[in-house]
Design a protein around this motif. Structure first.
Motif, PDB file in Angstrom:
ATOM      1  N   VAL A 116      72.382  90.001  39.111  1.00  0.00           N
ATOM      2  CA  VAL A 116      73.805  90.083  39.409  1.00  0.00           C
ATOM      3  C   VAL A 116      74.449  88.779  38.976  1.00  0.00           C
ATOM      4  N   GLN A 117      75.416  88.857  38.067  1.00  0.00           N
ATOM      5  CA  GLN A 117      76.040  87.661  37.511  1.00  0.00           C
ATOM      6  C   GLN A 117      77.554  87.835  37.481  1.00  0.00           C
ATOM      7  N   GLN A 118      78.254  86.761  37.825  1.00  0.00           N
ATOM      8  CA  GLN A 118      79.706  86.779  37.722  1.00  0.00           C
ATOM      9  C   GLN A 118      80.128  86.191  36.388  1.00  0.00           C
ATOM     10  N   GLN A 125      84.753  89.553  36.449  1.00  0.00           N
ATOM     11  CA  GLN A 125      83.861  90.707  36.556  1.00  0.00           C
ATOM     12  C   GLN A 125      82.528  90.302  37.180  1.00  0.00           C
ATOM     13  N   LEU A 126      81.852  91.327  37.708  1.00  0.00           N
ATOM     14  CA  LEU A 126      80.511  91.141  38.244  1.00  0.00           C
ATOM     15  C   LEU A 126      79.576  92.080  37.491  1.00  0.00           C
ATOM     16  N   TYR A 148      75.724  84.443  42.525  1.00  0.00           N
ATOM     17  CA  TYR A 148      76.075  85.192  41.325  1.00  0.00           C
ATOM     18  C   TYR A 148      76.367  84.287  40.134  1.00  0.00           C
ATOM     19  N   ILE A 168      83.698  86.003  43.270  1.00  0.00           N
ATOM     20  CA  ILE A 168      83.344  87.342  43.728  1.00  0.00           C
ATOM     21  C   ILE A 168      82.145  87.225  44.646  1.00  0.00           C
ATOM     22  N   SER A 169      82.262  87.778  45.829  1.00  0.00           N
ATOM     23  CA  SER A 169      81.201  87.703  46.827  1.00  0.00           C
ATOM     24  C   SER A 169      80.972  89.068  47.434  1.00  0.00           C
ATOM     25  N   LYS A 170      79.839  89.245  48.055  1.00  0.00           N
ATOM     26  CA  LYS A 170      79.503  90.497  48.724  1.00  0.00           C
ATOM     27  C   LYS A 170      79.819  90.364  50.194  1.00  0.00           C
ATOM     28  N   TYR A 201      82.489  94.410  47.766  1.00  0.00           N
ATOM     29  CA  TYR A 201      82.588  93.154  47.037  1.00  0.00           C
ATOM     30  C   TYR A 201      84.036  92.684  47.075  1.00  0.00           C
ATOM     31  N   CYS A 255      86.868  89.950  45.639  1.00  0.00           N
ATOM     32  CA  CYS A 255      87.258  88.997  44.597  1.00  0.00           C
ATOM     33  C   CYS A 255      88.355  88.115  45.180  1.00  0.00           C
TER      34      CYS A 255
END
Length: 426
Positions: free
Chosen positions: A91-93, A97-98, A85, A73-75, A111, A113
């Protein structure tokens, strides 16, 4: 020819089974792309768990499980912030989920995925809006719920499924009050687990309800809140007031004639699309996007509530919320007044979705209107019959060409001729 025969066999198998293959997903930069999720609106300082229900449903329906694949998952589109993350920041993956612990206004954005390995890639996206608590208008972040006078209603605290169900002591507040509602076993407002139970809705129950709770994540407590806007509709009695008629005298106390002033009449909303009992067809596994378009007077556009109901329940509180997501509404001024448009996304269609009852409901103080919508899977018989006929035609053409080449008669070699001079001395 062998390859064509195999393709033909596969077509016949699909035709006989009655289940056509899923339509292909669009591609971008070498990755298959799933339609975006419904946007999320939250307040800073609270815990947010960002998930991708539509994206995961596509993977489930299409049975996409490439070996050694993982979620990233990235922004934004470039994916450069994805590695950040994996640490212990706010902010943690965590798998699919984020987690935002807690969220900040700067976390707003899109965001993506990505589910990939060395040879396969599929992506989905969601847009998150995080507002500063000092400037946010909770009405803009609220989940709309309609009700009718006299209705028995349960108000849920929506979108909490991603949090641990333990330690859920939910407190409820109404409008701008800082004092929690007293919910007992009797009275007009009662507690039903984590919900507010209203045995008989009154117009005074309308307003903004806020549910607040604390959740335990990694042995630490975080705040979570949701806002629900309850709109109550029902037959309003005509408002009649008697005022003195000063045309005959300047003294109201001795005036004997009166005039009656009535409140302006509010016209009920009109659903222009879709028509009642409209049947929407979609192929198996495809995504369906529905729009409810409502025409109303511009002066009542803000007070007109438009919502989709799934099996009689709001989308947010429906047990089918994974397959149906409601987008935001938009208001456009047209020549007849103002048009309100509300989007509903139905995830990849299956046989189970055909049994779902969908309704679009529009209400204001002038009245209400609703339309029923039916979903139906396209009949693949004709389509696959055409495909089978075309495949057989191609197969027979190739066979005919092959047989013609194989058994074509050989040409006779040309004989060499010698011209002889026609005279007696030869």
């Amino acid at each position: 020819m062998v390859l064509l025969a195999l393709v033909l066999a596969a077509v016949i198998v699909e035709y006989v089974s009655g289940r056509p293959p899923l339509p292909p997903l669009p591609m971008k930069d070498g990755c298959y792309v799933v339609s975006p999720e419904v946007e999320i609106f939250r307040v800073e300082g609270e815990a947010i768990i960002l998930s991708f229900p539509m994206f995961l449903r596509v993977l489930q329906i299409r049975k996409i499980a490439p070996p050694a694949a993982k979620y990233l998952i990235s922004k934004g589109d470039n994916g450069t912030e994805g590695a950040a993350y994996e640490g212990d920041g706010h902010v943690q993956q965590h798998d699919k989920q984020l987690w935002f612990l807690p969220a900040q206004a700067s976390d707003s954005g899109e965001y993506v995925c990505t589910y990939r390995n060395e040879t396969y890639c599929v992506t989905g996206s969601i847009t998150l809006h995080v507002y500063e608590s000092s400037s946010v208008d909770l009405k803009k972040l609220s989940y709309p719920i309609p009700a009718t006078v006299g209705q028995r209603l349960r108000l849920p605290c929506p979108s909490l499924d991603d949090f641990n169900s333990t330690d859920r002591l939910i407190e409820w507040y109404k409008d701008s009050s800082s004092t929690a509602l007293r919910l007992g076993t009797e009275g007009s407002l009662q507690r039903d687990g984590g919900k507010v139970l209203i045995p008989a809705v009154k117009r005074s129950h309308a307003g903004l309800y806020i549910c607040r709770l604390r959740v335990l994540i990694n042995s630490q407590q975080y705040k979570v809140s949701r806002a629900i806007r309850l709109r109550v509709h029902g037959p309003d009695p005509a408002i009649t007031t008697t005022v003195p008629d000063l045309s005959t005298t300047s003294d109201p106390e001795i005036s004997s004639s009166h005039s009656t002033v009535r409140a302006p009449i509010i016209q009920p909303p009109v659903i222009v699309s879709p028509l009642n009992r409209t049947i929407f067809e979609s192929s198996h596994g495809s995504e369906l996007e529905l729009f409810c378009k409502v025409l109303t007077e511009c002066r009542t556009a803000d007070s007109t509530l438009v919502t989709w109901l799934v099996d009689g329940h709001p989308v947010e509180s429906s047990h089918r919320d994974v397959r149906a997501l409601q987008g935001g509404s938009s208001v456009t001024e047209v020549s007849e007044g103002c048009q309100i448009e509300l989007r509903l996304i139905v995830g990849e269609m299956t046989e189970e979705d055909v049994k779902t009852e969908l309704r679009c409901v529009a209400r204001n103080q002038g009245g209400e209107e609703e339309v029923f919508v039916q979903l139906q899977l396209e009949d693949p018989t004709f389509t696959w019959l055409v495909v089978a006929v075309v495949a057989v035609s191609c197969f027979m053409t190739v066979v005919s060409i092959f047989l013609y080449v194989l058994f074509k008669p050989k040409r006779k070699r040309k004989m060499d001729y010698i011209l002889a001079r026609q005279n007696s001395t030869f």
